[in-house]
Scaffold this active site. Structure first.
Site, PDB file in Angstrom:
ATOM      1  N   LYS A 131       0.867  -1.187   0.000  1.00  0.00           N
ATOM      2  CA  LYS A 131       0.000   0.000   0.000  1.00  0.00           C
ATOM      3  C   LYS A 131       0.897   1.228   0.000  1.00  0.00           C
ATOM      4  CE  LYS A 131      -4.005   2.017   2.254  1.00  0.00           C
ATOM      5  NZ  LYS A 131      -3.466   3.380   2.385  1.00  0.00           N
ATOM      6  N   GLU A 187      -1.066   5.614  -7.696  1.00  0.00           N
ATOM      7  CA  GLU A 187      -0.588   6.512  -6.650  1.00  0.00           C
ATOM      8  C   GLU A 187       0.603   7.329  -7.163  1.00  0.00           C
ATOM      9  OE1 GLU A 187      -2.579   5.736  -4.111  1.00  0.00           O
ATOM     10  OE2 GLU A 187      -1.702   6.642  -2.313  1.00  0.00           O
ATOM     11  N   LYS A 222      -3.165  -2.574   7.426  1.00  0.00           N
ATOM     12  CA  LYS A 222      -2.475  -1.324   7.795  1.00  0.00           C
ATOM     13  C   LYS A 222      -1.360  -1.616   8.791  1.00  0.00           C
ATOM     14  CE  LYS A 222      -3.343   2.808   7.674  1.00  0.00           C
ATOM     15  NZ  LYS A 222      -3.548   4.040   6.967  1.00  0.00           N
ATOM     16  N   CYS A 227      37.345  17.395  27.800  1.00  0.00           N
ATOM     17  CA  CYS A 227      35.926  17.558  28.153  1.00  0.00           C
ATOM     18  C   CYS A 227      35.396  16.205  28.638  1.00  0.00           C
ATOM     19  CB  CYS A 227      35.129  18.032  26.944  1.00  0.00           C
ATOM     20  SG  CYS A 227      33.350  17.987  27.230  1.00  0.00           S
TER      21      CYS A 227
HETATM   22  S1  IVH Z   1      -6.252  -0.750  -4.868  1.00  0.00           S
HETATM   23  C1  IVH Z   1     -11.154   0.296  -4.833  1.00  0.00           C
HETATM   24  N1  IVH Z   1      -3.715  -0.817  -4.318  1.00  0.00           N
HETATM   25  O1  IVH Z   1      -5.017   3.534  -0.623  1.00  0.00           O
HETATM   26  C2  IVH Z   1      -9.818   0.715  -4.382  1.00  0.00           C
HETATM   27  N2  IVH Z   1      -4.968   1.049  -3.544  1.00  0.00           N
HETATM   28  O2  IVH Z   1      -6.480   4.032   1.835  1.00  0.00           O
HETATM   29  C3  IVH Z   1      -8.760  -0.117  -5.013  1.00  0.00           C
HETATM   30  N3  IVH Z   1      -3.607   2.698  -2.330  1.00  0.00           N
HETATM   31  O3  IVH Z   1      -7.826   4.947  -2.100  1.00  0.00           O
HETATM   32  C4  IVH Z   1      -7.470   0.439  -4.631  1.00  0.00           C
HETATM   33  N4  IVH Z   1      -1.705   1.648  -2.545  1.00  0.00           N
HETATM   34  O4  IVH Z   1      -5.598   5.249  -3.276  1.00  0.00           O
HETATM   35  C5  IVH Z   1      -4.855  -0.125  -4.176  1.00  0.00           C
HETATM   36  N5  IVH Z   1      -1.454  -1.023  -3.955  1.00  0.00           N
HETATM   37  C6  IVH Z   1      -2.588  -0.326  -3.807  1.00  0.00           C
HETATM   38  C7  IVH Z   1      -2.652   0.899  -3.141  1.00  0.00           C
HETATM   39  C8  IVH Z   1      -3.857   1.568  -3.013  1.00  0.00           C
HETATM   40  C9  IVH Z   1      -2.309   2.732  -2.079  1.00  0.00           C
HETATM   41  C10 IVH Z   1      -4.538   3.771  -1.907  1.00  0.00           C
HETATM   42  C11 IVH Z   1      -5.745   3.974  -2.760  1.00  0.00           C
HETATM   43  C12 IVH Z   1      -6.916   3.965  -1.799  1.00  0.00           C
HETATM   44  C13 IVH Z   1      -6.243   4.219  -0.499  1.00  0.00           C
HETATM   45  C14 IVH Z   1      -7.063   3.689   0.633  1.00  0.00           C
END
Ligand code: IVH
Length: 717
Positions: free
Chosen positions: A140, A199, A342, A459
């Site tokens: 993530k 991202e 997370k 020192c």
């Molecule tokens: S998949 C339907 N993959 O994290 C959503 N999201 O906290 C599918 N994010 O809004 C998203 N890394 O912007 C996906 N490897 C990843 C991600 C990712 C960061 C973001 C994404 C999402 C947010 C949620």
């Protein structure tokens, strides 16, 4: 509405009367445009350029010239438009065709199994058959969600996530991101509309460089890469956006009008298509065969969190089957088909209650934040470094502020900056002391240096640190000689230098807190043993020469027979060694030129603390170190060797064997390196070595050279 003042895309003004570009020129412009994009992709996305920067610039100039002469030749996806000079007068807003959802979080394997259970319950097995349980997983990314819209393979528009329903139009800024294809790669035909989501991030190394530059220019430093990426993307001055290294990594789609014959069946195939279209995708994505594998994957990412080039704050698991994704749909907040594992935040807010000044072993004064204890990434933090005077000023950190604290990598926690909205009115700027808090002497700051330094050789704080370092893991690694006792010995005046330690008698220690006869004897015995068994690399490292850590100490011990020989080496011969530059060489020279240090070394020799290198030819002792008999000659003698990737034997063991064969361990890939020994998953060092033409050995090759050096491994190795 947004508009570009300078670099607006020209409307095509064709007139039959006006002169027209020749067919040749049209063809050349098309070729240049495609060729420049190809090199952009090779350089920025694949990290594998084919031409030099100068060659690229020449092609670029040729296209710019053509387009200036014939504005009609400039297509909306010309690479020349990547170079922004325009100023936007505000960001326009626009609705997403499909809402950009966030993700629900799970914080434990148990939460994850509950999520899978909810997925099962939401699944209509009668209608859809059994629920598929393959998951595409990737890290993530902690950046900014973005949607880029392609029509027939051409970039048309880019929107930030905004509130999920409506985003901001950032097309011009996104065009400048070199990892964003202006046209999709490949032959096509492309979907009439494809909304690629992903991202925008700034890599950690780029972030560090940007902040360094901001600070040097007296500009605001960013709290973290995400803020830097957000600030950069929403910049109205496109030339600033362009100058900052953002990257886009694609991970999902909004609307996608695939041709009927080519629907995309799975998330893993989608990732392949996105890669083929020229996008970067999150690193280390994997298809997991069931919920258990997902757990293992999340644990793996968590463990390697710090090794990723960008900040990540979790792992995402997505139902791999795209039809199943569709069928599962969304709750009010988030998809039912995907979830984020997370990780604990690596940043936290807390109160700064004071600023201590610590005096290091080289006399450097380091400001340390005293904090209301707060958990950061699962560890309680009550102190954090503020680095130096300039950093405090650049971040404008004041006692009484609520500050953001972070842990990054294995390094000590640091204060990122104040939360200005919470600053109490009475908080005043911090004034860095101009006297040493330990000895009261005036401190100095050399021009060009960030640190204030106490130059007083006697020192007590400097002494204490130097002696603590001497016995620490990075030094002689003497067990049982704890910091607390060292502090008492130094404060009592009995021990003023490392050599004094070896003259201690057990009786003298008895007066100290919690020190009985048994402990006192152990203390003295430990020192005695260290005196007899200390190796040259350890002793060099223990001396605390500036810029000479354990790695460099090992390198030096592989080249010089003893401290005498090292002390006689001139700057030039030191700099001939790999990884020794002018600064390190000067620091070594300074150390050995100091009369106080010389006197210290003379005492070591008297005390019998005088190890010889087992690795330098004709060393009188030629003895064994680390349980391996040193080779007198062989193909690795004197060769600079570096390891990368994982071998079948532990890295430390491989290094000791190499040293025993007479090799010198290098710290990085450079032209002086003789061999790069490559194991599994080698990473960037291999590319660099190949680029420099350094010889590369696999494990079998390395073992063969060890054997030829007369080094035999244990049967189990
Ligand atoms: S998949 C339907 N993959 O994290 C959503 N999201 O906290 C599918 N994010 O809004 C998203 N890394 O912007 C996906 N490897 C990843 C991600 C990712 C960061 C973001 C994404 C999402 C947010 C949620």
């Amino acid at each position: 509405m947004s508009s570009l003042n300078k670099t607006s895309i020209p409307s095509e003004q064709h007139s039959l009367l006006a002169p027209q570009p020749s067919a040749e020129e049209r063809k050349r412009a098309r070729w240049l445009s495609a060729e420049l994009e190809r090199h952009n992709y090779l350089y920025h996305t694949l990290d594998a350029p084919e031409i030099s920067d100068e060659q690229y610039d020449a092609l670029f100039r040729e296209l710019t010239d053509l387009e200036e002469r014939w504005p009609g030749l400039r297509s909306p996806h010309s690479p020349t438009l990547r170079v922004g000079g325009g100023l936007l007068d505000g960001l326009a807003k626009k609705a997403h065709r499909r809402r950009m959802y966030g993700l629900d979080n799970v914080f434990s394997d148990e939460d994850w199994r509950d999520f899978v259970e909810r997925m099962r319950r939401a699944w209509d097995a009668e209608l859809n058959g059994p629920l598929p349980l393959e998951f595409w997983c990737d890290p993530k990314l902690d950046g900014l969600a973005l949607e880029i819209i392609y029509e027939h393979g051409v970039l048309r528009e880019a929107l930030t996530r905004g509130d999920g329903e409506t985003g901001e139009v950032v097309t011009e800024a996104v065009r400048t991101i070199r990892t964003v294809p202006l046209r999709l790669r490949g032959e096509g035909p492309f979907p009439s509309r494809l909304e690629v989501r992903g991202e925008v991030v700034m890599f950690k190394k780029d972030f560090a460089a940007l902040n360094e530059q901001q600070q040097a220019l007296g500009r605001k430093v960013f709290a973290n890469p995400r803020n830097a990426a957000a600030g950069t993307l929403r910049q109205l001055d496109i030339s600033i956006t362009e100058s900052r290294p953002l990257r886009f990594l694609a991970y999902s789609l909004g609307e996608a009008a695939w041709a009927p014959a080519e629907p995309c069946p799975s998330q893993h195939e989608l990732m392949e298509r996105l890669t083929a279209y020229g996008f970067l995708t999150p690193p280390d994505g994997r298809l997991c065969a069931g919920p258990d594998e997902v757990e293992a994957y999340a644990a793996w990412v968590r463990e390697h969190r710090q090794d990723f080039p960008m900040e990540i704050d979790g792992a995402v698991a997505k139902q791999d089957n795209l039809e199943a994704q569709e069928a599962l749909g969304f709750t009010a907040r988030a998809p039912r088909f995907a979830v984020a594992f997370k990780f604990p935040a690596m940043q936290a807010e807390t109160l700064l209650t004071g600023i201590d000044i610590q005096v290091g072993r080289t006399g450097v004064l380091t400001p340390v934040a005293v904090l209301e204890p707060v958990p950061v990434g699962g560890v309680m933090v009550s102190r954090a470094t503020l680095h130096n005077e300039d950093e405090i000023r650049a971040r404008d950190v004041r006692v009484g502020d609520t500050v953001m604290v972070q842990r990054a990598g294995d390094v000590i926690p640091e204060v990122v900056g104040p939360v200005l909205a919470k600053r109490p009115p009475e908080a005043v700027e911090f004034v860095f002391p101009h006297t040493c808090p330990a000895c009261g002497e005036t401190v100095h700051r050399e021009p060009g240096e960030a640190a204030w330094r106490c130059d007083n050789l006697s020192c007590p704080a400097v002494r204490l640190r130097a002696i603590s370092h001497f016995v620490s893991k990075a030094g002689l690694d003497i067990q049982g000689v704890g910091q607390k006792w060292i502090a008492q010995l130094v404060n009592s005046g009995r021990v003023q230098s490392p050599a004094d330690l070896f003259t201690l008698k057990a009786e003298e220690l008895l007066g100290f807190e919690r020190m009985g006869e048994v402990l006192a004897q152990k203390f003295v015995d430990a020192l005695d043993e260290a005196r007899h068994t200390a190796t040259l690399p350890r002793l060099i490292s223990a001396l605390g020469i500036r810029h000479v850590g354990e790695q460099t100490a090992r390198l030096l011990a592989g080249q010089f027979r003893d401290l005498d020989e090292l002390g006689r080496a001139d700057g030039e011969s030191l700099q001939a060694l790999p990884d020794v530059g002018p600064e390190v060489a000067a620091s070594i020279r300074n150390f050995f030129e100091s009369p106080a240090n010389r006197a210290q070394l003379a005492r070591f020799r008297e005390l019998g603390l005088w190890p010889q290198s087992p690795l330098v030819p004709f060393a009188p002792s030629g003895g064994a170190e680390n349980g391996v008999e040193a080779a007198q000659d062989g193909p690795l003698r004197g060769k600079n060797v570096l390891f990368t990737g994982s071998l079948s034997l532990p890295r430390g063991r491989a290094q000791r064997l190499a040293e025993a064969a007479g090799a010198v361990l290098a710290g990085s890939v450079n032209k002086k390196l003789d061999y790069l020994v490559v194991g599994d998953k080698p990473g960037g060092k291999l590319d660099k070595a190949q680029a420099l033409g350094v010889a590369v050995l696999d494990e079998a090759g390395f073992r063969a050279l060890l054997a030829a050096s007369g080094i035999t491994l244990d049967a189990s190795e």
